[in-house]
Design a protein around this motif. Sequence first.
Motif, PDB file in Angstrom:
ATOM      1  N   ASP A 232      13.537  33.573 -23.340  1.00  0.00           N
ATOM      2  CA  ASP A 232      13.810  32.354 -24.109  1.00  0.00           C
ATOM      3  C   ASP A 232      15.083  31.661 -23.645  1.00  0.00           C
ATOM      4  N   GLU A 233      16.011  32.424 -23.051  1.00  0.00           N
ATOM      5  CA  GLU A 233      17.276  31.842 -22.599  1.00  0.00           C
ATOM      6  C   GLU A 233      17.142  31.131 -21.251  1.00  0.00           C
ATOM      7  N   ILE A 234      16.063  31.371 -20.535  1.00  0.00           N
ATOM      8  CA  ILE A 234      15.871  30.755 -19.230  1.00  0.00           C
ATOM      9  C   ILE A 234      15.637  29.254 -19.388  1.00  0.00           C
ATOM     10  N   SER A 235      16.426  28.475 -18.658  1.00  0.00           N
ATOM     11  CA  SER A 235      16.271  27.017 -18.706  1.00  0.00           C
ATOM     12  C   SER A 235      15.092  26.543 -17.868  1.00  0.00           C
ATOM     13  N   MET A 236      14.878  27.206 -16.708  1.00  0.00           N
ATOM     14  CA  MET A 236      13.794  26.800 -15.822  1.00  0.00           C
ATOM     15  C   MET A 236      13.338  27.981 -14.975  1.00  0.00           C
ATOM     16  N   ASP A 293      22.823  25.657 -16.380  1.00  0.00           N
ATOM     17  CA  ASP A 293      21.492  26.152 -16.725  1.00  0.00           C
ATOM     18  C   ASP A 293      21.224  27.515 -16.094  1.00  0.00           C
ATOM     19  N   LEU A 294      20.436  28.317 -16.789  1.00  0.00           N
ATOM     20  CA  LEU A 294      19.968  29.591 -16.259  1.00  0.00           C
ATOM     21  C   LEU A 294      18.614  29.381 -15.586  1.00  0.00           C
ATOM     22  N   VAL A 311      20.119  32.920 -11.657  1.00  0.00           N
ATOM     23  CA  VAL A 311      21.376  32.262 -11.322  1.00  0.00           C
ATOM     24  C   VAL A 311      21.763  31.297 -12.449  1.00  0.00           C
ATOM     25  N   ARG A 312      23.056  31.127 -12.605  1.00  0.00           N
ATOM     26  CA  ARG A 312      23.582  30.065 -13.471  1.00  0.00           C
ATOM     27  C   ARG A 312      24.170  28.999 -12.563  1.00  0.00           C
ATOM     28  N   LEU A 313      23.611  27.811 -12.618  1.00  0.00           N
ATOM     29  CA  LEU A 313      24.073  26.742 -11.722  1.00  0.00           C
ATOM     30  C   LEU A 313      25.365  26.113 -12.247  1.00  0.00           C
TER      31      LEU A 313
END
Length: 313
Positions: A232-236, A293-294, A311-313
Amino acid sequence: MGIKIVATGSYVPNKVLTNFDLEKMVETSDEWITTRTGIKERRIAESETTSEMATKAVLNALSGKSAEDIELFLTATATPDMFFPSTACIVQSNLKNKKALAFDISAACTGFIYGLYVADSIMRSKDIKKSIVIGAERFSKILNWEDRTTCILFGDGAGAVVLEQSEEEGILGFDIGADGSYGDLLYVESVGSNSEPPHYLYMKGNEVFKVAVRTMTDSAKRVLEKTGISADEISMLVPHQANVRIIDAVAKRLGIKNDKIFINLNRYGNTSAASIPIALDEAVREGKVKKGDLVLMVAFGGGFTWGSCIVRL
């Protein structure tokens, strides 16, 4: 010390080969290809080599900045210009850099994830502050254009990321692996993208599909568990762009909704090691992935190899 992706870039050739073009070449149809793969068109390098496409992707990532301070060039490719010098060395030369480490790795479609892992490891263990990881492929050179089961799937292109040491942690975790017992499901006997003899790609599609869904799902779950991050925490989700049915199956098993999946294979087909960096660059440039974002990247490839990275950008 952390390692971050600070820039992305990509390049695809100008020539577009549509499903309707393929209808004139082999016994297939736009409906058949679209329904089973999600692919509508792909890009074909008519004269450009793998290294030339890779160089253009790096230049786009650098955005006019000099390559003089790059200390590592790593290219993931299954279709190098030649066996040696490496594609990475050719790119380094093209960019007038004479001091960096430069080498290729071959892990088929998982190559970019493997490349990130290797570059991240080197940067953490050595005094290397800035590197470039490239995924570049000229798969059109190794396709049998009379084999309708494979020639419809693949395209050409390149993507690249710039990595830098940072006070913030950007690369949060990996899961990578391989099982060579699946080697006969997807292989090329011998290849250099500039070689003359026909060295064709062979694939047992149904078996590859099953193993791909399982290995990508399992790898993604492991990296989520290792990093303590929930789906759920994944942005993309930026997956290897092989087949939309594989992507949908993996996303469903991970519980990731469609609006959090970046897909561009409809326009490029499967560009192997280049597919994730091309997709990541497009997601960044389209504003679908933003700073902070994650991003979960996951791939599988001939070998069989597999890998995932957060990765966190």
